[in-house]
Write an enzyme that holds these catalytic residues in place. Structure first.
Site, PDB file in Angstrom:
ATOM      1  N   ASN A 175       0.809  -1.220   0.000  1.00 30.81           N
ATOM      2  CA  ASN A 175       0.000   0.000   0.000  1.00 30.81           C
ATOM      3  C   ASN A 175       0.843   1.271   0.000  1.00 30.81           C
ATOM      4  O   ASN A 175       0.398   2.300  -0.467  1.00 30.81           O
ATOM      5  CB  ASN A 175      -0.950  -0.004   1.199  1.00 30.81           C
ATOM      6  CG  ASN A 175      -0.277  -0.429   2.485  1.00 30.81           C
ATOM      7  OD1 ASN A 175       0.333  -1.497   2.569  1.00 30.81           O
ATOM      8  ND2 ASN A 175      -0.367   0.408   3.497  1.00 30.81           N
TER       9      ASN A 175
ATOM     10  N   THR B  51     -26.324 -10.048  10.546  1.00 31.43           N
ATOM     11  CA  THR B  51     -27.151  -9.651   9.415  1.00 31.43           C
ATOM     12  C   THR B  51     -26.289  -9.018   8.323  1.00 31.43           C
ATOM     13  O   THR B  51     -25.466  -8.149   8.616  1.00 31.43           O
ATOM     14  CB  THR B  51     -28.223  -8.657   9.892  1.00 31.43           C
ATOM     15  OG1 THR B  51     -29.006  -9.300  10.889  1.00 31.43           O
ATOM     16  CG2 THR B  51     -29.115  -8.200   8.746  1.00 31.43           C
TER      17      THR B  51
ATOM     18  N   CYS C  16      -2.959   4.527   8.222  1.00 35.79           N
ATOM     19  CA  CYS C  16      -3.459   4.068   9.512  1.00 35.79           C
ATOM     20  C   CYS C  16      -2.606   4.595  10.654  1.00 35.79           C
ATOM     21  O   CYS C  16      -3.065   4.737  11.770  1.00 35.79           O
ATOM     22  CB  CYS C  16      -3.459   2.552   9.554  1.00 35.79           C
ATOM     23  SG  CYS C  16      -3.867   1.844   7.974  1.00 35.79           S
TER      24      CYS C  16
ATOM     25  N   SER D  42     -11.100  -5.426  -0.395  1.00 38.25           N
ATOM     26  CA  SER D  42     -11.946  -4.455   0.303  1.00 38.25           C
ATOM     27  C   SER D  42     -12.622  -3.535  -0.713  1.00 38.25           C
ATOM     28  O   SER D  42     -11.974  -3.061  -1.648  1.00 38.25           O
ATOM     29  CB  SER D  42     -11.075  -3.643   1.257  1.00 38.25           C
ATOM     30  OG  SER D  42     -11.868  -2.761   2.016  1.00 38.25           O
ATOM     31  N   ALA D  43     -13.910  -3.256  -0.502  1.00 44.73           N
ATOM     32  CA  ALA D  43     -14.666  -2.460  -1.477  1.00 44.73           C
ATOM     33  C   ALA D  43     -14.178  -1.014  -1.563  1.00 44.73           C
ATOM     34  O   ALA D  43     -14.125  -0.434  -2.648  1.00 44.73           O
ATOM     35  CB  ALA D  43     -16.157  -2.485  -1.121  1.00 44.73           C
ATOM     36  N   HIS D  44     -13.792  -0.419  -0.411  1.00 41.74           N
ATOM     37  CA  HIS D  44     -13.520   1.023  -0.448  1.00 41.74           C
ATOM     38  C   HIS D  44     -12.197   1.374  -1.100  1.00 41.74           C
ATOM     39  O   HIS D  44     -11.886   2.554  -1.291  1.00 41.74           O
ATOM     40  CB  HIS D  44     -13.621   1.639   0.959  1.00 41.74           C
ATOM     41  CG  HIS D  44     -12.451   1.419   1.862  1.00 41.74           C
ATOM     42  ND1 HIS D  44     -11.464   2.358   2.014  1.00 41.74           N
ATOM     43  CD2 HIS D  44     -12.115   0.384   2.661  1.00 41.74           C
ATOM     44  CE1 HIS D  44     -10.562   1.901   2.896  1.00 41.74           C
ATOM     45  NE2 HIS D  44     -10.941   0.706   3.295  1.00 41.74           N
TER      46      HIS D  44
HETATM   47  C1  LIG Z   1      -6.464  -0.686   3.217  1.00 39.08           C
HETATM   48  C2  LIG Z   1      -5.704  -1.927   3.409  1.00 39.08           C
HETATM   49  C3  LIG Z   1      -6.103  -2.870   4.368  1.00 39.08           C
HETATM   50  C4  LIG Z   1      -7.265  -2.627   5.318  1.00 39.08           C
HETATM   51  O1  LIG Z   1      -8.478  -2.585   4.616  1.00 39.08           O
HETATM   52  P1  LIG Z   1      -9.836  -2.133   5.331  1.00 39.08           P
HETATM   53  O2  LIG Z   1     -10.898  -2.592   4.397  1.00 39.08           O
HETATM   54  O3  LIG Z   1      -9.770  -0.652   5.431  1.00 39.08           O
HETATM   55  O4  LIG Z   1      -9.904  -2.802   6.642  1.00 39.08           O
HETATM   56  C5  LIG Z   1      -5.380  -4.041   4.467  1.00 39.08           C
HETATM   57  N1  LIG Z   1      -4.338  -4.279   3.668  1.00 39.08           N
HETATM   58  C6  LIG Z   1      -3.919  -3.408   2.734  1.00 39.08           C
HETATM   59  C7  LIG Z   1      -2.759  -3.738   1.863  1.00 39.08           C
HETATM   60  C8  LIG Z   1      -4.595  -2.213   2.578  1.00 39.08           C
HETATM   61  O5  LIG Z   1      -4.171  -1.339   1.649  1.00 39.08           O
END
Ligand SMILES: *Cc1c(COP(=O)(O)O)cnc(C)c1O
Length: 383
Positions: A155, A244, A329, A203-205
């Site tokens: 990341n 749910t 983070c 992860s969706a976001h």
């Molecule tokens: C953003 C990220 C996560 C955490 O994802 P969340 O959906 O925000 O909990 C984990 N691993 C990597 C490599 C990320 O970039």
């Protein structure tokens, strides 16, 4: 440039929800609000069908069977479920787990908790380019190694690991392989069969879907992977994740995955072009250099070190610009990035580094504004 418009170059931290994704989600908050587990009535079955459809869409992005996906609240939860869930099931076979120093804090913190619970964790180093070493890995593997955790794309630097080679070795050793593909999915091709991993999170976001929705791929054959649930209750998601279902979030995740599959190639070529513009102008003059392997990395990410200049000073001098220094983070804590430190940068070099991550809305004009702003500030403050 008098008052430049805000420029967001922190898409690895999160992305906006795609307008089309939002429109698809909205009715599931109101008209189609039924519980997907309420199979006694039509609205409940319709919600369940929408979840099934989304599960299919997400599975098509990563090339698995839809039954192999467990919906969660995001990658962090998926990581917890994968690692802790496998550790509980396999602890009688062994208690040794291998990972790398440049993993996401979600992986590293779960592993450090397991080490306090009696598991033995080997954290392998990476080289200056950010790459893991296959021979080191082979010599770290043991008969009691139950699990390996490796991210596909980092990341902070965007560096891509050759996961397939490592997963092949793990398989020969009869141990499980978990891959954090959160940052890679939607940016590069991610195919579970090609990677050969046993578990994988997304992860969706991070792909223009909603926050609070993610998935864990759990292999169902060759081998079938068994996990102990973190969250017990009504037995949702085949008992692996009770509670749910977040139907609007899941529906949005499906739509985001479909769009990502359709356009990642076009997005990637456009963004890597814009990234080159940014990178060349910030590094050609010798002011900065790129951290990590510049060949094997995500198309949207660059991590640039400006030696002798505190990144935090650049960032506070350019309030219109949203970028990251450490990982998002931990950016509240003024600690140097653990990823850059693991790659052998000094504290000073790490504090001088900025992560730029581009996204679908990024324009060439924005890149020009950012380059001008940074060069102007550096020239007037450091020369
Ligand atoms: C953003 C990220 C996560 C955490 O994802 P969340 O959906 O925000 O909990 C984990 N691993 C990597 C490599 C990320 O970039």
């Amino acid at each position: 440039m008098e008052n430049p418009q805000a420029v967001y170059l922190d898409f690895n931290a999160t992305t906006p929800v795609d307008q089309h994704v939002l429109e698809i989600m909205l009715p599931y908050f109101t008209e189609h609000f039924a519980n997907a587990a309420s199979t006694t009535h039509f609205p409940g079955r319709a919600a369940a069908a929408a979840v099934d459809f989304a599960r299919k869409q997400v599975s098509m992005l990563v090339g698995c069977e839809s039954e192999e996906l467990v919906f969660t609240s995001g990658a962090t939860e998926s990581i917890n479920l994968a690692i802790k869930g496998a550790a509980v099931i396999l602890q009688n076979k062994g208690k040794h787990i291998i990972s790398w120093t440049t993993e996401h804090p979600a992986v590293l913190e779960v592993l450090s908790k397991l080490s306090r619970l009696g598991f033995e964790i080997t954290l392998l180093p990476v080289d200056r380019q950010g790459h893991a070493d296959l021979d080191l890995y082979k010599s770290a593997l043991r008969r009691d190694t139950i699990l390996t955790c490796m991210m596909l794309a980092n990341n902070e630097t965007g560096v891509i690991q050759p996961v397939k080679e490592f997963a092949t070795v793990a398989r020969e050793n009869n141990s499980l392989f978990f891959c954090d593909a959160t940052q890679a999915a939607g940016k590069i091709r991610v195919d579970i069969n090609d990677l050969g991993v046993d578990m994988m999170c997304i992860s969706a976001h991070k792909m223009y879907g909603p926050k609070g929705t993610g998935a864990l791929f759990v292999r169902r054959k060759n081998p079938r992977v068994y996990l102990d649930a973190l969250i017990d209750g009504g037995g949702h998601e085949k008992g692996l994740r009770s509670g749910t279902l977040n139907v609007p979030g899941i529906v949005g995740f499906g739509a985001a995955a479909k769009i990502a599959k359709e356009r990642y190639w076009d997005d990637s070529s456009r963004l890597s072009h814009l990234r080159s513009l940014l990178e060349q102008q910030l590094t050609d003059n010798g002011l900065g250099y790129v951290n990590g392997d510049i060949r094997n990395r995500l198309p949207n990410t660059t991590n640039i070190c400006f030696p002798g200049i505190q990144a935090s000073r650049i960032i506070s001098a350019l309030p219109f610009l949203s970028v990251a220094t450490g990982s998002a983070c931990s950016s509240a804590l003024p600690r140097p990035s653990h990823v850059l430190k693991a790659m052998g940068l000094t504290d000073a070099e790490a504090y001088s580094s900025i992560r730029f991550s581009l996204g679908r809305p990024t324009t060439e004009l924005e890149i020009t504004q950012v380059v001008e702003g940074i060069l102007k500030w550096i020239n007037s403050n450091n020369k």
